[in-house]
Enzyme design. Sequence first.
Site, PDB file in Angstrom:
ATOM      1  N   GLY A 149       0.825  -1.199   0.000  1.00 42.59           N
ATOM      2  CA  GLY A 149       0.000   0.000   0.000  1.00 42.59           C
ATOM      3  C   GLY A 149       0.858   1.247   0.000  1.00 42.59           C
ATOM      4  N   CYS A 150       0.299   2.352  -0.461  1.00 39.20           N
ATOM      5  CA  CYS A 150       1.086   3.581  -0.623  1.00 39.20           C
ATOM      6  C   CYS A 150       1.595   4.119   0.723  1.00 39.20           C
ATOM      7  CB  CYS A 150       0.293   4.633  -1.377  1.00 39.20           C
ATOM      8  SG  CYS A 150      -1.345   4.969  -0.710  1.00 39.20           S
ATOM      9  N   MET A 151       0.717   4.223   1.714  1.00 40.28           N
ATOM     10  CA  MET A 151       1.173   4.718   3.017  1.00 40.28           C
ATOM     11  C   MET A 151       2.051   3.694   3.715  1.00 40.28           C
ATOM     12  SD  MET A 151      -1.882   7.052   4.615  1.00 40.28           S
ATOM     13  CE  MET A 151      -3.257   5.954   4.261  1.00 40.28           C
ATOM     14  N   ALA A 152       1.775   2.417   3.458  1.00 34.67           N
ATOM     15  CA  ALA A 152       2.603   1.374   4.056  1.00 34.67           C
ATOM     16  C   ALA A 152       4.022   1.409   3.499  1.00 34.67           C
ATOM     17  CB  ALA A 152       1.979   0.007   3.819  1.00 34.67           C
ATOM     18  N   ALA A 154       5.598   3.909   2.055  1.00 32.46           N
ATOM     19  CA  ALA A 154       6.294   5.114   2.518  1.00 32.46           C
ATOM     20  C   ALA A 154       6.808   4.917   3.939  1.00 32.46           C
ATOM     21  CB  ALA A 154       5.347   6.316   2.452  1.00 32.46           C
TER      22      ALA A 154
END
Length: 345
Positions: A149-152, A154
Site C-alpha cells: 500500500g502507498c502509506m505502508a 512510505a
Amino acid sequence: MADTLLRAAVIGASGYTGGELVRLLLDHPAAEVTFASAERHAGAALGAVHPWLRNHPAAGRVTLRPLDELPDVDVAFCCLPAGRLPAVLPRVAERAKRVLNLAGDFRLRDADEISAHYPASADSPFSFTYYVPELSDAPPEGRFVNLPGCMAVASLYALHPLYAGALAEPRVVVDAKTGSTGGGRDTAEHPAERFGNFRVHRPHGHRHLPEIRRAVAEFSGTELDLQFSTYSLDVPRGIVVTGYARLRPGVTALDVKRAYARAYAGRPFVRVRSSPRSPRDFPMLKAVVGSNVAEVAASVRDDRVVAVAALDNLVKGAAGQAVQAMNLLAGLDEGAGLPWTAVAP
C-alpha cells in the site's frame, strides 16, 4: 524498442491508479496496453474517462472494455478497489501469465487480520508473494504478486534502515499524511470540505498498520510496537510519512546516517537526503510528486530519531512501483518507462 512488447492488461482502468498505469504504459518502450477494463465505463474511450490522457497519440487506440473480454496477456495489473479482486481472480489467472495486484486483498497473512481488513480474500485459494522492489532480495518466481500500500511502503522506506540495523527501540509512532487521490475516485468527501483543511483521517485501526508490522518483521526481523495514524492533506497527490522512535543505547547519529546509505545503496528510486540541515533539505512533496522517486531522511538528536519519507501515492506508491516490479520481473531495465523528476510548481 523491444522486439516483442509485453502484453499488459489494466484491470480497473477507470480509477486514478488504473489511469496512471495506462499513462505510464502508453510510453513504455517494452510494453503495450492490450486491454483496459472498466465495467461501468465499458465502451467508453480512454480520453472520455481520463481527460488528462486524451491528447496522447496512442489514447485513441484504447477503449475500456468489460473484464469478460480479457484476452491472453503477459501481465495483468489489478487496480480494483479492495475486496473486488477475489471474486474475479479465477478469470484473470486464466488469461494472465502473471498477476500484479495493487489493492490490499492479499497483503496480509494472519487470518484474524485478513478477516478484519480484507474479508473477501479470507477463503481465497490463491497465494500471493508480497513484493517491495527495494527491500526484497530478488523478484519473486511465482505468478501472483501483491504490491504494498502507498502509506505502508512510505512508512517502510522511512523505518527500514533503523530496524534492519537494529538501531532503534521497537516502540515507534508513525503519522502518514496523504493527498485526496488516496481515497479513490469515488470518495464521498466534498472538495469544499477538503480545500484549505488539514484533518485526522484515522487515528487508530488503519488497515496499513498490520501490513507495516508484518513487512518490518519480514524484512528486518523486528516486531514493532506501532502506533499508526493517518491524516488528510489538501493536495491531490503525495504522501509524507514521519516516524518517531528512540535509538538503542550507544547508537549514534553517524550509525543512523550509515544505515540509511547502506540500505538504499544501488536502489535508484529511493533517494536518501543525507545530513539535512534546513527544512528544504528534508523529503517534501514538491521534490517527488509526478515521479517514481521516494525521498527519505533521518534526523537524530540525543537518543531520539525522526525518520521522514515522501512519495507520490499514485506513482511510487502504486502504478509506478507496479511498472518497476514488472520491469524487474521481466528482466528489463528497472527504470524503463518511469519518470525520475517531479512536476512543479
